[in-house]
Write an enzyme that holds these catalytic residues in place. Sequence first.
Site, PDB file in Angstrom:
ATOM      1  N   GLU A 180      60.917 -27.445 -11.792  1.00  0.00           N
ATOM      2  CA  GLU A 180      59.856 -27.080 -10.848  1.00  0.00           C
ATOM      3  C   GLU A 180      59.708 -28.113  -9.725  1.00  0.00           C
ATOM      4  OE1 GLU A 180      56.208 -26.021 -12.829  1.00  0.00           O
ATOM      5  OE2 GLU A 180      57.135 -24.376 -13.910  1.00  0.00           O
ATOM      6  N   GLU A 251      60.912 -19.212 -17.179  1.00  0.00           N
ATOM      7  CA  GLU A 251      59.669 -19.369 -17.936  1.00  0.00           C
ATOM      8  C   GLU A 251      58.785 -18.165 -17.743  1.00  0.00           C
ATOM      9  OE1 GLU A 251      57.375 -22.840 -17.440  1.00  0.00           O
ATOM     10  OE2 GLU A 251      59.098 -24.173 -17.627  1.00  0.00           O
TER      11      GLU A 251
HETATM   12  C1  LIG Z   1      51.546 -22.023 -17.332  1.00  0.00           C
HETATM   13  C2  LIG Z   1      52.545 -22.765 -18.103  1.00  0.00           C
HETATM   14  O1  LIG Z   1      52.661 -22.642 -19.286  1.00  0.00           O
HETATM   15  N1  LIG Z   1      53.324 -23.543 -17.408  1.00  0.00           N
HETATM   16  C3  LIG Z   1      54.300 -24.373 -18.009  1.00  0.00           C
HETATM   17  C4  LIG Z   1      55.644 -23.820 -17.829  1.00  0.00           C
HETATM   18  O2  LIG Z   1      56.559 -24.639 -18.478  1.00  0.00           O
HETATM   19  C5  LIG Z   1      56.626 -25.975 -18.030  1.00  0.00           C
HETATM   20  C6  LIG Z   1      57.643 -26.671 -18.859  1.00  0.00           C
HETATM   21  O3  LIG Z   1      58.873 -26.620 -18.260  1.00  0.00           O
HETATM   22  C7  LIG Z   1      55.276 -26.585 -18.155  1.00  0.00           C
HETATM   23  O4  LIG Z   1      55.321 -27.860 -17.643  1.00  0.00           O
HETATM   24  C8  LIG Z   1      54.287 -25.752 -17.408  1.00  0.00           C
HETATM   25  O5  LIG Z   1      53.024 -26.292 -17.502  1.00  0.00           O
END
Ligand SMILES: CC(=O)N[C@H]1CO[C@H](CO)[C@@H](O)[C@@H]1O
Length: 817
Positions: A180, A251
């Site tokens: 991200e 994700e």
């Molecule tokens: C909303 C949520 O769960 N976000 C998560 C998605 O996954 C990443 C891990 O790669 C988390 O850091 C985020 O917070």
Amino acid sequence: MGRFLFLLGLLLAAAVDISSAGNVTYDGRSLIIDGQHKILFSGSIHYPRSTPQMWPSLIAKAKAGGLDVIETLVFWNLHEPQPGQFDFSGRRDIVRFIKEIQAQGLYACIRIGPFIEGEWSYGGLPFWLHDIPGIVYRSDNEPFKYQMQKFVSKIVSMMKTEKLYASQGGPIILSQIENEYGMIEAAFREKGPPYVRWAAEMAVGLQTGVPWVMCKQNDAPDPVINACNGRRCGETFPGPNSPNKPAIWTENWTSFYQVYGDEPDIRSAEDIAFHVALFIAKKGSYVNYYMYHGGTNFGRTASAYILTSYYDQAPLDEYGLFRQPKWGHLKELHTAIKLCMDPLLSGVCSTMALGQSQQQAFVYGVNSVDCAAFLVNNDTRKNVVVTFQDSLYELPPKSISILPDCKTEAFNTAKVSTQYSTRAVETSQKLDSIEKWGEYKEAIPTFEDTSLRENMLLEHMNTTKDISDYLWYTFSFQNDFSDAEYLLNVTSSAHVLHAFVNGAFVGYTHGSFKTKTPILESKVTLNNGTNHISLLSGMVGLPDSGPYLERRVAGVRSVMVKGEHEIKDFTSYSWGYQVGLLGEKLQVYTDIGSSKIQWNTYGSSTHQRLTWYKTVFDAPAGKEPVALNLESMGKGEAWVNGQSIGRYWVSFLTQKGSPSQTWYSVPRSLLKPTDNLLIILEEENGYPLGISIDTISITKVCGHVSESHLPPVISWRGQNKTEPNYNKKHHGRRPKVQLRCPPGRSISSILFSSYGTPTGDCGSYALGSCHSSHSLATVEEACLGKRICSFPVWSQKFGDDPCPGILKTLLVDAQCT
Ligand SMILES: CC(=O)N[C@H]1CO[C@H](CO)[C@@H](O)[C@@H]1O
Ligand SMILES: *[C@@H]1O[C@H](CO)[C@@H](O)[C@H](O)[C@H]1NC(C)=O
Ligand SMILES: *[C@@H]1O[C@H](CO)[C@@H](O)[C@H](O)[C@H]1NC(C)=O
Ligand SMILES: *[C@@H]1O[C@H](CO)[C@@H](O)[C@H](O)[C@H]1NC(C)=O
Ligand SMILES: *[C@@H]1O[C@H](CO)[C@@H](O)[C@H](O)[C@H]1NC(C)=O
Ligand SMILES: *[C@@H]1O[C@H](CO)[C@@H](O)[C@H](O)[C@H]1NC(C)=O
Ligand SMILES: *[C@@H]1O[C@H](CO)[C@@H](O)[C@H](O)[C@H]1NC(C)=O
């Protein structure tokens, strides 16, 4: 129907075959494995968030749920706690985890990061990076890039040595670099883009033979694939940044992580299914559920304010039990989509409006034989009947019907036929006998007890180096005030603060995920002469997100003692520090450590904050998951047989007035049959005699299914549709209620059964105006004494129609014993 069974046969024949080696590649449609395009369902299961003993059954349940891939992050700070000292034992054994995935015939995706966020302390970065001169994390910065490359190369070479890449015949088909980064890249200005290019080149240069992805990174350099994270990637993803990259969703949030003070986030099975079906309909080829099993943030691994229980709302709950109907509904979705595989992968896609503005069909295939369709109703309120290729289909609000042969509805995202299940807790052992408890008061250090001294307030994290949550700030001063009442005023940017004056507790304050720690203002009485102030600063996990993590600061920022006539500022003063608690240093939570100290009998000392408690307990009989009920406690950490099962914070209530987490998982593999050592560090005034050892199981199952919403009389190809041959003409399935108790239990009683118009749902129900008097007897006859039972929702099953012309529902709630 024949075509349908034929497709089903193909699906069964095409079980994942990972025996032959070959590089994994991709094109604009999908990943290509062994020369074949693939639509893949993946689920996140993080190896350190469960135990090696749980891995086989978690992976088996994921496979049974229709997943092809298991995804995990790689946790740098777990593996390299000190520079060059690696640990891959126990829950850290990533190779064993991936080999288990391989043994069960699934693929693996490893998201190496090595910055992973993941609600993991410090986003997975080891804290020792902080002391490297000139380091700026996640930027075009030589010291960081050097460390990052070293770790990523180490992991890749471990995987290669074990022959775990698909290119070597192993299960790994995909890896991720960074995480991200697109969200924060702008903060790094001109240092951002070269870092992205470097990370991509470095990763690709490692020659794994499988593709790399970057998530939330729309400018991911070739050949790295940019992937989507979020809840609604079918709507929000701008798409791959090149026509020859596939659409990948790394994700898919099955719920949301939870912080202390929050209610759980419940994302319905219907909503997840809608967005997954939409993503696939729009040419998505890879969906990862984040999380599929959340598990537990053992020890101090959770990041700031994150609950010890992680994503309990995932399709497999914290204990690895099926969370229904989520698990089952998604399983049916996967089956339906796999029936569409051939047209989806080889066919051409066309879209067409279905009459009204909010309904749309996505049709795959070149001819009517090889054809699959997704019928989308995006209207959130209206149930609609649409005509598609001369047939009628009923689409509930905000739903998608999947037609693997462009005729038969195999699945609708809003029609849940999977049962609901209710998790119950049974108390196995109350730890309420005083004589079984010992207690050990943590000493409140004074300035004289400390060896680390500075004439200023030190930053918390850089002082503890994350070896403990706690840092004592102490100072002593002569009281030359003449005032009677004093106010101690402390500002802190750490998460919690306990203040003691001359060994006595005077005040406590804490922040939350969204709010800063409020100023502590406590009325205090001072001695005439020397006074000792001891402030305990605590972190509930390190931050895990945002740019410039290395610059974050925490800890006590200013200290004042105010009298009526004088204000004394101790901010720049002679301070003494103690890193961590004495009990931590003595490791009183281990067998050896606990035997070295003198435990007092419970209640022998005045009850105070910061007390260690010790007892032993027997493992509950049976195999059901075990949890500690810490309802009577405040805040702290718990250890079983020397292993930390995580922080707890029961005194932090949600807006509804209940703790965010009351039960704390104790994996069975930590337990011996008898004499398990339980150590609790209680920061507040918890009451350990109220603790119990509980077991968790599914004791109630409930099905709630409605007859088709199609109007009871409707013209269809010129005919009127009426029971009993209605179902043959209508291209849908006859809805069915299925009940299934967990292994070892069977249906012992029917708590509620109504065929008619019962109100509510499985959570809370009541009889409606229409109710068949045979409801209970019919279901009892079919189900009592059985582990599994199922029957169609159909008036003939229930004798006379209790209310002709009205759509009926069957709601059955059953007890499993
Ligand atoms: C909303 C949520 O769960 N976000 C998560 C998605 O996954 C990443 C891990 O790669 C988390 O850091 C985020 O917070
Ligand atoms: C597989 O990929 C590796 C690394 O990218 C490359 O060296 C090798 O030639 C490829 N093998 C085949 C068969 O394409
Ligand atoms: C459905 O409607 C919402 C709200 O109007 C819109 O944001 C979304 O993009 C629509 N989705 C589809 C698949 O049309
Ligand atoms: C962090 O602590 C180290 C000593 O352990 C010190 O050398 C360094 O200057 C500190 N860094 C900051 C930013 O305070
Ligand atoms: C406590 O200190 C803070 C920061 O110096 C200040 O803003 C606040 O007004 C003080 N509170 C009182 C009651 O003096
Ligand atoms: C404090 O101690 C000093 C010296 O011992 C004494 O003179 C003074 O009276 C004491 N003050 C109070 C308020 O007890
Ligand atoms: C369908 O049945 C209804 C009531 O039985 C009748 O009124 C209607 O005319 C019929 N429609 C057709 C097309 O046969």
